[in-house]
Scaffold this motif. Structure first.
Motif, mmCIF file in Angstrom:
data_model
loop_
_atom_site.group_PDB
_atom_site.id
_atom_site.type_symbol
_atom_site.label_atom_id
_atom_site.label_comp_id
_atom_site.label_asym_id
_atom_site.label_seq_id
_atom_site.Cartn_x
_atom_site.Cartn_y
_atom_site.Cartn_z
ATOM 1 N N LYS A 2 7.140 0.648 -4.057
ATOM 2 C CA LYS A 2 6.702 1.599 -3.090
ATOM 3 C C LYS A 2 7.041 1.296 -1.776
ATOM 4 O O LYS A 2 6.981 0.359 -1.202
ATOM 5 C CB LYS A 2 5.263 1.618 -2.959
ATOM 6 N N ALA A 297 -5.267 3.245 -7.402
ATOM 7 C CA ALA A 297 -4.606 3.458 -8.687
ATOM 8 C C ALA A 297 -5.016 4.906 -9.347
ATOM 9 O O ALA A 297 -4.201 5.469 -10.217
ATOM 10 C CB ALA A 297 -5.082 2.326 -9.708
ATOM 11 N N GLN A 298 -6.401 5.355 -8.914
ATOM 12 C CA GLN A 298 -6.683 6.763 -9.238
ATOM 13 C C GLN A 298 -6.243 7.945 -8.456
ATOM 14 O O GLN A 298 -6.655 8.989 -8.594
ATOM 15 C CB GLN A 298 -8.161 6.750 -9.415
ATOM 16 N N GLN A 303 0.271 7.949 -6.140
ATOM 17 C CA GLN A 303 1.128 7.472 -7.593
ATOM 18 C C GLN A 303 2.361 8.169 -7.681
ATOM 19 O O GLN A 303 3.128 7.689 -7.996
ATOM 20 C CB GLN A 303 0.103 7.522 -8.625
ATOM 21 N N LEU A 336 -1.099 -2.994 -7.122
ATOM 22 C CA LEU A 336 -0.847 -1.918 -7.453
ATOM 23 C C LEU A 336 0.703 -1.620 -8.088
ATOM 24 O O LEU A 336 1.328 -0.548 -8.302
ATOM 25 C CB LEU A 336 -0.872 -0.524 -6.117
ATOM 26 N N TRP A 338 3.344 -2.204 -6.077
ATOM 27 C CA TRP A 338 3.881 -1.663 -4.893
ATOM 28 C C TRP A 338 4.949 -2.821 -4.329
ATOM 29 O O TRP A 338 5.976 -2.428 -3.664
ATOM 30 C CB TRP A 338 3.011 -1.300 -3.890
#
Length: 339
Positions: A2, A297-298, A303, A336, A338
């Motif tokens: 990311k 993450a949710q 995302q 995550l 990233w």
């Protein structure tokens, strides 16, 4: 991976607790934070643009100073209110800044957001044509700006000086800049328009519509519409998407002292009235790193996006915000995927 950046609103005011008391403080500290962020491995440094407010305003001198002190980090805006801009003068400034940065400029543009001034753009001499809305005017100014940075001829030559009367483009030109323009979108309709126009998508923690779903889900829908419109229009390359989030890991006692109480108050979306309609505001992510990993993450939009701009509390100064960015990189991003 990311792409992780920071976004500063550049607030300054002589109030207790603030380390950014003057406009000079805000400008110089933004440059220093960009330098520190590059050393940490942050991917981009962006500034918000506001007028008639104690915040960062005209961005290009600041971005040029940031460019001169850095070598790798992307530099950008989130966003420039095009209602205020002279498109050709802005094109010259943007090209100069991009050349100084060696092609690192990523410009976010927009119709702008609600502001402190009534008809502020009109005070700058910019009045929409009869029958035009300010959004129409901003889009027209954007189209002319994009023509200018792409090298279109926009003024006829004076034959006494040039020997011809053909069209002239603005100078200097910075190759590739026209492919690094983003549009700040607050609705699904403008996301679709952005994709059709071949600009990248920038979306913040405010959407000027509300359908009742969570902020991240509504923003993810916006992103999907944008990408579909880009593909349907047949634009080359891969469209980029950036979202902004307030991410504040509670790692030190100082973090908990500043933001511990806000962790409970700011942990949900807010819905309110803005410009005559409903708007949805995204929540802040404040908490222990493991909890932030689980929550982010949710977040469907986080995302879906390739770029996350972390909004920083700039009035706490360079050292604190560098530590904040370091905490995100060290304690949140790996969990995550990233980094």
């Amino acid at each position: 991976m990311k792409h992780i950046g920071f976004l500063s609103f550049g607030h300054y005011q002589a109030v207790p607790g603030s380390l950014v008391r003057t406009a000079q403080d805000a400008l110089l500290q933004t440059v220093e934070l960009a330098v520190a962020a590059e050393e940490l491995g942050v991917d981009s440094a962006s500034v918000r643009v506001h007028h008639f407010a104690r915040q960062l305003a005209s961005p290009f001198p600041l971005l040029a100073a940031m460019a001169a002190r850095t070598s790798r980090i992307e530099l950008g805006t989130g966003v420039i209110d095009m209602r205020y801009e002279n498109p050709l003068y802005m094109a010259e400034e943007a090209a100069i800044t991009d050349l100084i940065s060696n092609g690192r400029l990523q410009l976010g543009l927009s119709r702008g957001s609600p502001e402190t001034a009534l008809r502020g753009a009109e005070a700058f001499g910019n009045v929409p044509a009869p029958g035009q809305s300010d959004a129409d005017d901003a889009r027209e100014r954007t189209a002319r700006f994009r023509l200018a940075i792409a090298g279109a001829g926009l003024a006829n030559a004076n034959p006494q000086f040039t020997g011809h009367n053909g069209p002239l483009s603005i100078e200097p030109q910075s190759p590739g800049l026209s492919e690094r323009i983003w549009w700040g979108s607050g609705t699904r309709a403008t996301a679709k328009w952005t994709g059709e126009q071949g600009m990248h998508l920038m979306s913040s923690t405010l959407l000027t519509e509300d359908t009742g779903v969570d902020f991240g889900d509504l923003q993810a829908e916006q992103i999907a519409i944008f990408r579909a419109a880009w593909a349907e229009a047949g634009h080359p390359g891969t469209p980029r998407v950036a979202v902004s989030r307030s991410i504040l890991p509670l790692v030190t006692d100082e973090d908990r002292r500043y933001f511990g109480l806000r962790a409970q108050a700011d942990n949900r979306d807010q819905v309110g009235h803005l410009d005559g309609g409903l708007a949805r505001f995204g929540k802040s992510y404040i908490g222990e790193p493991d909890a932030l990993v689980e929550q982010l993450a949710q977040d469907a939009a986080v995302q879906a996006a390739d770029t996350v701009h972390i909004t920083v509390p700039n009035q706490l100064g360079v050292d604190y915000n560098a530590r904040l960015l370091d905490s995100v990189l060290r304690f949140v991003a790996p969990g995550l995927g990233w980094r």
